[in-house]
Design an enzyme around this catalytic site. Structure first.
Site: not given
Lengths: 178, 736
Positions: B179, B206, B239, B648, B688
């Site tokens: 990890h 992982d 993962h 995004d 913003d």
């Protein structure tokens, strides 16, 4: 974590212990049952109302009791079965009695201080680790070497190689802290 | 003192007094230790509950997005926002991939002080890379891409199940979850030497997420894989999955460290992850895999699957398209065809089942999902005939081919679902103490399997031991199922400094596991076990308090039900019941009460209004924003951040105001909450600040951190204790 200091300066209930404030009411049985069950469940890994007999000491201590080893053995003998497990069925009534009767009351802080002062014959304000070790491993309900090593690691001031027991009292009554 | 015989009365009295004192001290100390042990247990329980509920939340989110994909019309905005994460292969041919990943025109500037790599890689370079990372250098993106490309090529040659042996008295070292914790890998290499011809390693998945050096760990492991292809073996973990990485930090790490080329690196890593082998077998007797098994796990099936089709284990596999040129191994479908084809099939499968309302859908685990597909696969064969004409209008394959493809694909889809379950179980399952095999509802994927399943599995496959990882263990390892299953975890201090040790195992020709434990962090050695347990406990409680805060409104409702007379007080029992009914974490609330409710107890009763006042949130200019919205934001911040990162699309860290608004619409649907346009407008104004029409994701998340009085106090104390590295750990959210 100042919680314990805010309570009465002497008694130090453990987390989860039913509130035993001298002024307010005595613990109520259904409440006590719930507290005991909660502590029991933390070690009941298979959710079948049984815990390993080796864990029962931790459970009893965490309910705010201060039994001696002899007390513990007696209580365990009362409730264990032959399988090496303890059933909630048997444990609940026995433990309820213990709590309702305050059978293993906590050690007041000033008494603990006195105990240390007895061992500190020369009144130095501290104990040498070897001194403390000698008492703990040779007197009373003997510590194992492992317990002793652990205690010294946790409590001794490593720089001066001393156990300043007065400071310890603060630590032991609050949570383990730096 | 002690056993000496003495005549003096005073001496006897003195010694009795000393003995009594000793007993008192012993009694006290043992009680103190037991209390600490109790706390350690529930601290652990706290971290683990929150960790697993986070994983479950991610799966729910993913299911929800999948539901949107399947049920919104193609033109809808929401669908467009998220469809790209379901588009696994945008580019068709290998040649185009090569172009996309081309590193050749990336220039390495003069001032670059990191390592320069030349290929084929040598041992010295691999070792040099480890050194460089130890010295906090970063590898240039040109070399990263190059290294990853070589790795991709290498992995494609490997089978799903690696079979290795301990011949020539070689001891094989097996490591569990890392990890992103580079310190642990460095410590392992220090204690056990780096991989070499005499020193083979298996890394059990992982490698990434949560820790801050995931990419460095990958680069090290891949370099050694390239240098010693027969001695270094990598298994995939749950993962190694881009969907999971969106939530748990790996995506963020790469994009932060590689601002220009991060997106390409991530894309290449998606492919690499899908090509990671699934398991390793040692001497035909010891099976090493990441999660575990189920009662249907079959190594023969696992050996046959096209593992690279499972880019994310969370996703039902895409259908293989039979092109007129026949099937190619790495066939990537044409985008439009695949999207429409897939969604058609999926729509049909969902349409033929009981109507799902949104609530029930969110509670689905992947287990359910796979069962649904199984049922629907049979029905698909029938409907594909009927629907053929509609399909023909959209796609124009020759009719014969279409029919043949449809039916064989539908038949294939049964096998495909089986295969998917095999892989899911392998990556996500956990052992349990009871016999049997049940779906793993806690994590949301895989199973819980019992000792009887282990016994049966080992017998069927003629094996003697399963080594797996996936679960954090205090000592770094744990045996279960009659010592036939060994859990191995190599990320020490995983939940917090001092929470647990890491371990690795060495296996010689006798196949007897020899375990070595360790704990990274110089600070640890200065703390006693009790002190570090105390720190971990405080950290767990901080996390728990945040969770509790996030559910303030629901908690108030639940507690009020116990206080019909509106006294403002509830007893501890009722408080505990109310809290569990909202939080669903299965924690010993009564034991935790004193840590969570710091106020005085009035005769066994808790003043809950006082309690709620303690939990206050302060954010940047957040005063004019509705408290309950803040609470929602806070509770779902991981989900929110994940959705932002999905939206995004170009991974810039910014999203446009418009997309931001759309995100909120999505979230409000998911949460079944009303979030008005005005509220969103308020949020935008707050965030913003430079009014350039885009929202900085990081800034947005930062604005809503919890700063209740208690945690600030602790953070202050903790700062006294910590070194610089530990500070980041202390501030870190285990969910990120």
């Amino acid at each position: 974590m100042m919680k314990n200091k805010q309570r009465s300066g002497r008694l130090v209930p453990a987390p989860g212990c039913p509130s035993v404030h001298p002024v307010s009411s005595e613990p109520v049985v259904p409440d006590v049952h719930k507290t005991i069950k909660a502590a029991f469940e933390a070690f009941d890994y298979e959710s079948n109302n049984r815990v390993d007999v080796r864990e029962i000491g931790t459970i009893i201590y965490s309910l705010g009791c201060f039994p001696t080893q002899a007390d513990l053995h007696d209580l365990i003998a009362e409730v264990e079965d032959q399988t090496g497990y303890i059933n909630l069925e048997k444990f609940l009534p026995a433990m309820t009695k213990v709590l309702m009767e305050h059978k293993f009351p906590s050690v007041p802080e000033d008494l603990l201080l006195q105990a240390f002062e007895v061992l500190d014959k020369e009144n130095k304000g501290y104990l040498e680790p070897e001194q403390l070790a000698k008492y703990m491993t040779q007197e009373g309900e003997l510590f194992t070497q492992e317990e002793m090593d652990e205690m010294l690691t946790a409590l001794a001031d490593h720089e001066n190689n001393r156990v300043y027991y007065k400071d310890l009292l603060n630590q032991w009554t609050i949570d383990p802290d730096m | 003192m002690g056993c000496g015989v003495s005549k003096s009365d005073q001496f006897h009295k003195g010694s009795r007094k000393a003995i009594r004192s000793a007993v008192l001290i012993q009694r006290w100390y043992r009680q103190y230790i037991a209390r600490t042990e109790m706390k350690r247990r529930y601290t652990w329980h706290i971290f683990q509950s929150i960790e697993y509920s986070g994983e479950q939340a991610q799966i729910k989110l993913y299911n929800f997005l999948g539901y949107l994909m399947d049920n919104f019309t193609p033109a809808s905005n929401e669908r467009n926002l998220i469809s790209h994460i379901f588009r696994e292969n945008e580019v068709c041919r290998d040649a185009e991939w090569e172009r996309y990943f081309c590193y050749k025109n990336i220039e390495v500037p003069e001032i670059y002080s990191g390592p320069h790599l030349t290929f084929p890689l040598t041992v010295e370079q691999a070792v040099g890379l480890v050194e460089a990372f130890r010295n906090k250098k970063q590898l240039h993106s040109r070399y990263v891409l190059q290294l990853l490309l070589e790795t991709w090529r290498q992995l494609r040659m490997l089978p799903n199940i690696n079979r290795i042996s301990t011949c020539q008295s070689k001891e094989i070292t097996i490591c569990g979850d890392l990890h992103g914790q580079l310190d642990d890998l460095l410590l392992i290499f220090y204690k056990n030497d780096m991989p070499s011809l005499e020193n083979p390693y298996v890394f059990n998945g992982d490698f990434v997420d949560r820790g801050k050096d995931s990419i460095e760990i990958l680069l090290i492991l891949f370099s050694f894989l390239l240098v010693y292809p027969s001695e270094v073996h990598l298994n995939r973990g749950n993962h190694e999955d881009h969907i999971i990485n969106l939530r748990y930090g790996f995506t963020k790490e790469v994009l932060t460290k590689y601002k220009l080329h991060g997106k390409r690196i991530l894309k290449l890593l998606q492919k690499i992850f899908s090509w990671l082998p699934l398991a390793t077998v040692i001497d035909q007797k010891v099976l090493v895999l990441h999660g575990g098994i189920s009662d249907t796990t079959d190594l023969a099936i696992l050996a046959r699957v096209d593992r690279h089709n499972y880019v994310s284990a969370l996703r039902p596999p895409k259908k293989r398209h039979q092109s007129s040129a026949g099937m190619s191994i790495d066939s990537d479908m044409d985008l439009d065809t695949s999207c429409r084809h897939k969604s058609f099939l999926r729509q049909n499968s969902l349409a033929f089942l009981k109507p799902i309302n949104r609530e029930s859908f969110q509670n689905r685990s992947l287990q359910d999902f796979s069962d649904r597909l199984k049922v629907s696969a049979v029905e698909e064969v029938e409907i594909s005939g009927r629907r053929r004409s509609i399909l023909d209008k959209d796609i124009n394959p020759p009719e014969n081919e279409r029919t043949a493809a449809a039916s064989s694909e539908s038949l294939n889809s049964l096998t495909v679902v089986d295969e998917w379950k095999q892989i899911l179980d392998l990556l996500w399952s956990d052992p349990m103490t009871q016999d049997g095999c049940v779906p793993n509802e806690v994590r949301g994927g895989g199973c819980y399997w019992g000792p009887d399943v282990t016994e049966d599995f080992l017998n069927r496959h003629n094996l003697q031991l399963i080594i797996r990882s996936h679960e954090c263990k205090q000592e770094g390892y744990e045996f279960c199922h009659n010592r036939k299953v060994l859990t191995l975890f190599s990320a020490s201090n995983y939940y917090d400094v001092g929470s647990n040790r890491g371990a690795y195992v060495k296996l010689g020709p006798d196949l007897v596991p020899y375990l070595i434990q360790y704990q990274a962090s110089s600070m640890i050695r200065e703390l006693t076990v009790r002190q570090s347990a105390g720190r971990t406990e405080r950290s767990a409680l901080k996390v728990l308090r945040e969770q509790v805060f996030a559910h303030k409104s629901d908690l108030l409702c639940a507690i009020k039900r116990f206080d019909r007379n509106n006294t403002g007080l509830v007893c501890v029992s009722d408080w505990a019941s109310a809290v569990e009914s909202v939080m669903h974490l299965g924690l010993p609330w009564r034991m935790l009460r004193s840590q969570l409710v710091p106020g005085k107890i009035h005769g066994g009763m808790i003043d809950y209004h006082e309690w709620f006042n303690e939990l206050a949130i302060k954010g940047v200019n957040a005063d004019h924003i509705d408290q309950s919205l803040l609470e929602t934001l806070y509770r779902h911040r991981s989900t929110l951040e994940t959705i932002f990162r999905i939206v995004d699309y170009d991974n810039s860290g910014f999203i446009s105001i418009e997309d931001f608004q759309q995100t909120w619409k999505l979230l409000s649907v998911y949460l079944k909450m009303e979030i008005t346009d005005d509220t969103i407008a308020d949020l935008i104004v707050t965030i913003d600040r430079n009014q350039d029409g885009s929202i900085d994701i990081e800034e947005f998340m930062e604005a809503f951190r919890l700063t209740d009085k208690k945690s600030r106090l602790e953070r202050g104390r903790s700062m006294f204790m910590g070194t610089a590295t530990d500070l980041t750990k202390l501030d870190g959210d285990p969910n990120i």
